[in-house]
Design an enzyme around this catalytic site. Structure first.
Site: not given
Ligand code: C5P
Length: 417
Positions: A217, A280, A282, A286, A296, A312, A314, A330, A344
């Site tokens: 992304n 978090g 980052a 997803d 390749k 997962p 995180i 975030f 959330k």
């Molecule tokens: O569910 P969403 O992606 O909107 O959630 C955003 C928050 O969850 C951010 O803090 C992001 O760093 C964290 N996050 C995570 N692991 C994931 C997806 C999102 O730690 N797989």
């Protein structure tokens, strides 16, 4: 509560049933050595008497802008200057509408306009009145004006309804008062996060399809790196777990570079045991390709299906730990920001969440600017349009301010000196 000793608090009481709890609030503050000047609106007299409040506060209650004798003793502008903090508890829907409009049609509203002290508003009202579009609009306006909103709590209401609208209990109000008055002082005296270990995730994750292709992304990592730098500046010991970015590591951080969400998950869990705070930032992918081709992939037909597996979560996995640190997430949203972010925060078990609107061109992904709202269980705070560095500094200061008691447990030295 001795750190509040000698502080001057102007307690505004408006006309809600929860006003019956205010003598207890005054008592708790007085026990901590706080000077409390009660200001009541006309409607508040229907729920609690000035005699009671005068007895517990040790000062005559003020309730009239036109009381010549009281004005002669201490005029309302003088009173507004006297306050280190203004607390309005309970604050009715009408009171919040008045403040949001900047009206000055009673003593309390006039004092709020005239004071330079921070204002804490503790709402209490029927759940439908709290959820109404007008009240929520007023809440947003007040937050944007820098007013802190405390609560409301959810639960049974005097009117028989159940839902959000109960006034936060007096001991919890005192905690918020302490955070508001004491933490900024600590911020000025010494680094607010001295001795605190903070782990920050930042940047995108990269999910390999084959040796040369990936899913990712547009996250630049700028906001996460800025927060890491702000945390270092505030005295924290910072570990930055980052996906690939073009940024130089902030000075003073311990950097752990990762690629995929799985790498990031493993790195975070290898470190989390001795962290006090995990933030978090980052933009974790997803999904990842269900299989990573060892060679390749060849072009074969017009269409190609790519099967994805969910990664997962995180930050949620950290929040679910038995001995969890303080966890801040975030949320990048494009619509109904606050509602989605509130949900959330609860769904992921976070202590706080920072939401920003990524549909806007000038903020968010890849920009040097951002604006956001910090949401935690007891309040919401607007972090207006500013550079990501400024926002990071302000976020760290507010987190230290709001969670001072949790940080104090792990860092007694910085909280008491
Ligand atoms: O569910 P969403 O992606 O909107 O959630 C955003 C928050 O969850 C951010 O803090 C992001 O760093 C964290 N996050 C995570 N692991 C994931 C997806 C999102 O730690 N797989």
């Amino acid at each position: 509560m001795s750190e509040l000793s000698g502080k001057n608090i102007l307690l505004g009481i408006t006309g809600g049933i929860a006003a019956f709890k205010t003598p207890m609030l005054v008592r708790l503050l007085r026990d901590g050595g706080v000077n409390v000047q009660v200001v009541m609106t006309a409607a508040a007299h229907r729920f609690v008497t000035p005699t009671t409040l005068q007895a517990v506060s040790g000062r005559p209650v003020r309730d009239d802008l036109w009381d010549a004798a009281a004005e002669a003793a201490m005029g309302h502008i003088e009173l507004a200057r006297w306050a280190d903090l203004v607390v309005i508890a309970p604050a009715t829907a009408h009171c919040m509408a008045t403040l949001a409009q900047g009206l000055a049609d009673n003593l309390l509203a006039t004092l709020c306009l005239a004071t330079k002290a921070p204002i804490l508003v503790v709402p209490a009202m029927n759940q439908a009145m709290w959820s109404s579009a007008a009240t929520q609009r007023n809440v947003s306006k007040l937050i944007a004006d820098g007013v802190s909103i405390v609560g409301p709590d959810e639960g049974d209401q005097a009117c028989g309804d159940t839902g959000p609208g109960r006034m936060v209990e007096p001991p919890a109000i005192v905690d918020r008062i302490r955070q508001r008055l004491v933490a900024p002082v600590l911020a000025g005296v010494k680094p607010v996060l001295a001795g605190v270990k903070v782990l920050i995730t930042a940047g995108p994750t990269v999910e390999a399809i084959d040796p040369v292709r990936f899913i990712s992304n547009y996250s630049s990592g700028k906001q996460g790196y800025a927060i890491a730098q702000a945390a270092v500046n505030a005295g924290a010991e910072v570990t930055l777990v980052s996906g690939p970015t073009n940024l130089a590591p902030p000075s003073g951080v311990r950097m752990i570079a990762v690629q995929s969400a799985h790498d990031m998950f493993d790195a975070v869990h290898a470190e989390v045991a001795d962290q006090n705070v995990v933030i978090g930032v980052a933009a974790v992918a997803d999904y990842r390709p269900a299989e990573q081709a060892p060679q390749k992939l060849k072009k074969k037909s017009d269409k190609m299906n790519l099967l994805l597996d969910q990664n997962p979560d995180i930050i949620a996995s950290v929040a679910a730990l038995k001995n969890k640190p303080l966890v801040v997430g975030f949320a990048a949203e494009t619509e109904q920001l606050i509602e989605h972010a509130r949900a959330k925060r609860v769904r992921k078990g976070l202590d706080a969440i920072v939401v920003n609107d990524v549909s806007k061109q000038d903020i968010g992904f890849n920009s040097d600017y951002n604006s956001a709202t910090l949401i935690w269980a007891q309040g919401e705070l607007a972090l207006p349009f500013q550079t990501k560095d400024e926002l990071a500094t302000s976020l760290i200061r507010h987190l230290a301010d709001i969670f001072v008691s949790q940080l104090a447990i792990t860092n007694p030295e910085s909280a008491t000196n």
